[in-house]
Scaffold this motif. Structure first.
Motif, short mmCIF file in Angstrom:
data_model
loop_
_atom_site.label_atom_id
_atom_site.label_comp_id
_atom_site.label_asym_id
_atom_site.label_seq_id
_atom_site.Cartn_x
_atom_site.Cartn_y
_atom_site.Cartn_z
N ARG A 48 2.22 15.97 -3.11
CA ARG A 48 1.42 16.60 -2.32
C ARG A 48 0.03 15.55 -4.12
NH1 ARG A 48 -1.81 20.42 -0.86
NH2 ARG A 48 0.37 20.88 0.00
N ALA A 49 0.86 14.95 -5.11
CA ALA A 49 -0.45 14.92 -5.50
C ALA A 49 -0.79 13.41 -5.54
CB ALA A 49 0.64 15.09 -7.40
N GLY A 103 0.96 -1.15 0.41
CA GLY A 103 -0.10 -0.36 -0.14
C GLY A 103 0.43 0.97 -0.36
N ARG A 104 0.28 2.70 -0.28
CA ARG A 104 0.70 3.30 -0.03
C ARG A 104 0.83 4.21 0.73
NH1 ARG A 104 0.91 5.61 -6.47
NH2 ARG A 104 -1.37 4.47 -6.45
N PRO A 105 1.27 5.68 1.35
CA PRO A 105 0.63 6.64 2.82
C PRO A 105 0.34 7.20 2.04
CG PRO A 105 3.48 6.49 2.54
CD PRO A 105 2.88 6.10 1.68
N ILE A 106 -0.93 8.12 3.27
CA ILE A 106 -2.24 8.43 2.12
C ILE A 106 -2.20 9.90 3.76
CG2 ILE A 106 -4.43 9.51 2.85
CD1 ILE A 106 -4.99 6.51 1.56
N VAL A 107 -1.85 11.24 3.34
CA VAL A 107 -1.95 12.29 3.83
C VAL A 107 -3.08 13.22 4.53
CG1 VAL A 107 -1.64 14.56 4.47
CG2 VAL A 107 0.28 13.03 3.31
N LEU A 108 -3.33 12.53 6.21
CA LEU A 108 -4.88 12.46 6.02
C LEU A 108 -5.25 14.07 6.80
CD1 LEU A 108 -4.77 9.05 8.20
CD2 LEU A 108 -5.90 9.59 6.63
N LEU A 109 -4.38 15.44 7.52
CA LEU A 109 -4.02 16.70 8.07
C LEU A 109 -3.02 17.34 7.13
CD1 LEU A 109 -5.83 16.78 11.19
CD2 LEU A 109 -3.15 17.83 10.80
N GLU A 110 -3.55 18.81 6.89
CA GLU A 110 -3.03 19.17 6.48
C GLU A 110 -3.14 20.89 7.37
OE1 GLU A 110 -2.51 20.23 2.60
OE2 GLU A 110 -0.96 21.26 2.46
N ASP A 111 -1.35 21.41 8.14
CA ASP A 111 -1.76 22.22 8.77
C ASP A 111 -2.70 22.64 9.70
OD1 ASP A 111 0.49 23.86 7.92
OD2 ASP A 111 0.40 24.71 5.68
N GLY A 112 -3.82 21.39 10.03
CA GLY A 112 -3.96 21.06 11.37
C GLY A 112 -5.68 20.98 10.57
N LYS A 113 -5.54 21.37 9.54
CA LYS A 113 -7.02 20.81 8.85
C LYS A 113 -7.46 19.51 8.07
CE LYS A 113 -7.06 25.40 6.93
NZ LYS A 113 -6.21 25.80 7.49
N LYS A 136 1.48 26.33 -1.28
CA LYS A 136 1.49 25.40 0.01
C LYS A 136 2.52 24.21 0.44
CE LYS A 136 -3.21 24.15 -0.27
NZ LYS A 136 -4.52 22.95 -0.37
N ARG A 137 2.43 24.06 1.36
CA ARG A 137 4.14 22.89 2.07
C ARG A 137 4.20 22.07 1.72
NH1 ARG A 137 6.75 25.39 6.49
NH2 ARG A 137 5.11 26.34 7.28
N ASN A 138 4.99 21.71 0.91
CA ASN A 138 5.10 20.79 0.73
C ASN A 138 5.93 18.87 1.18
OD1 ASN A 138 5.08 20.24 -1.99
ND2 ASN A 138 6.81 21.22 -2.20
N PRO A 139 4.90 18.38 1.81
CA PRO A 139 4.33 16.66 3.08
C PRO A 139 6.06 16.26 2.72
CG PRO A 139 3.65 16.03 0.51
CD PRO A 139 3.96 17.83 0.58
N LEU A 192 -4.25 12.42 -4.19
CA LEU A 192 -4.36 10.69 -4.23
C LEU A 192 -4.66 10.63 -5.96
CD1 LEU A 192 -6.77 9.93 -1.43
CD2 LEU A 192 -3.77 9.69 -1.40
N ARG A 193 -4.30 11.51 -6.69
CA ARG A 193 -4.38 11.73 -7.84
C ARG A 193 -3.41 10.17 -7.98
NH1 ARG A 193 -1.00 17.04 -10.08
NH2 ARG A 193 -2.58 18.41 -8.56
N GLY A 194 -5.00 9.33 -9.75
CA GLY A 194 -3.89 8.57 -9.90
C GLY A 194 -4.20 6.98 -8.62
N ARG A 195 -5.15 7.56 -7.63
CA ARG A 195 -5.99 6.34 -6.79
C ARG A 195 -6.87 5.88 -6.31
NH1 ARG A 195 -0.91 7.23 -1.92
NH2 ARG A 195 -2.31 5.25 -1.21
N ARG A 196 -7.53 6.12 -7.59
CA ARG A 196 -8.87 5.63 -7.98
C ARG A 196 -8.99 4.46 -7.71
NH1 ARG A 196 -13.44 9.21 -7.63
NH2 ARG A 196 -14.43 7.36 -9.38
#
Lengths: 145, 176
Positions: B12-13, A88-98, B3-6, B18-22
């Motif tokens: 980000r994409a 699987g791949r990680p997923i970001v759930l929250l960004e800058d408190g949102k 926006k800041r990069n993760p 989640l682009r391409g992850r549907r």
């Protein structure tokens, strides 16, 4: 032959099942989930060894499972393109408190659960979090602002 | 405001938008549907072991065979054969295909036949003389051998000596 084939089928079934169930369910084991996992283990055992009570039979089943686990791990390590499928791949759930609602919904995680996980890591409020990431292991990592 | 990069190597994409992850979510949904279909098939008795009954009217006899058409390794089940005799049968025989015995452990036969032989691969169970109006009920108790697998013919014939009186054609499938 029979036990090895049965082990192979059951291993594949468990792998697919775990990928379908979703990693969140696997990492946040509530007491009920834990009982279910133990029960699954017991149910699976009979399908693999059936009426074979021998040490050889048990050793074959365990060896098959261990070898397949190593094989999956090696495939994931060796072939980068297989990693999303196997791990699987990680997923970001929250960004800058949102919170990212779409991503939370996709992983069936409520805001309350996310806040609870943050508290477990001594984070008082989600406003203090820059990034919350659901990792491939099912754990949620938090990065402070 | 940009926006800041993760944190690397997250992007980000891929990891936020989640682009391409549907496809991932659809694969998961299809998996859930397949598991549900598997359970529905089990509830519909595809994998056994509810008994089904097949009947045949013949020359002076009526044959009824009740047994599961699908079983799984290790399961215990019963096959029941009812023969209603309307005309006298001098030497009532029940002829069972080899599929009734291949990969199955026969635990008991009730009642015991007066003779048991083989004829061209079929088992011939001899129950002797039957006057009109009598009924023969034979029960065979089985357990499926864990290594058995696949479909087999389980035809049943009722005969008076060498003369066929009634015939039921059926198959059974053994699932692992």
């Amino acid at each position: 032959v029979d036990i090895v084939l049965r082990s192979l089928v059951i291993f594949a079934l468990i792998f697919v099942l775990m990928r379908i169930v979703g990693r969140r369910e696997l990492s946040s084991l509530e007491p009920f989930d834990l009982v279910i996992l133990v029960v699954i283990g017991d149910l699976v055992q009979q399908g693999v060894t059936q009426d074979d009570y021998s040490v050889t039979g048990a050793a074959l089943a365990v060896a098959t499972f261990a070898l397949l686990a190593v094989l999956l791990s090696w495939l994931s390590f060796r072939f980068r393109r297989l990693r999303p499928v196997l791990d699987g791949r990680p997923i970001v759930l929250l960004e800058d408190g949102k919170p990212l609602d779409g991503n939370l919904r996709r992983e069936r995680i409520t805001l309350e659960e996310l806040a609870a996980q943050a508290r477990l890591q001594q984070i008082e409020s989600l406003d203090d979090v820059r990034w919350a990431v659901l990792e491939t292991s099912g754990a949620i990592s938090f990065i402070h602002k | 405001m940009t926006k800041r990069n993760p944190p690397a190597p997250l992007e980000r994409a891929t990891h936020i938008e989640l682009r391409g992850r549907r496809r991932e979510i659809w694969v998961r949904r299809v998996g859930v549907v397949l598991f549900a279909a598997f359970l529905v098939a089990a509830l519909a008795d595809v994998f056994g072991q509810r008994p089904s009954t097949a009947r045949a009217d013949g020359d002076g006899v009526r044959l009824s065979v009740s047994s599961p058409t699908a079983v799984r390794g290790g399961l215990i089940f019963q096959a029941r054969f009812d023969v209603d005799v309307r005309k006298e049968v001098k030497d009532l025989r029940l002829l069972l295909d080899s599929g009734w015995f291949e990969g199955l452990t026969l635990n008991s036969v009730q009642p015991d036949p007066v003779g048991w032989a083989q004829d061209r691969g079929r088992n011939v169970l001899d129950f002797g003389h039957f006057p009109p109006g009598r009924k023969l009920t034979v029960r065979l108790q089985y357990q499926v051998n864990p290594t058995s697998l696949g479909r087999r013919d389980q035809d049943v014939t009722v005969a008076d000596g060498d003369r066929q009186l009634a015939f039921v054609s059926r198959t059974a499938t053994v699932y692992p």
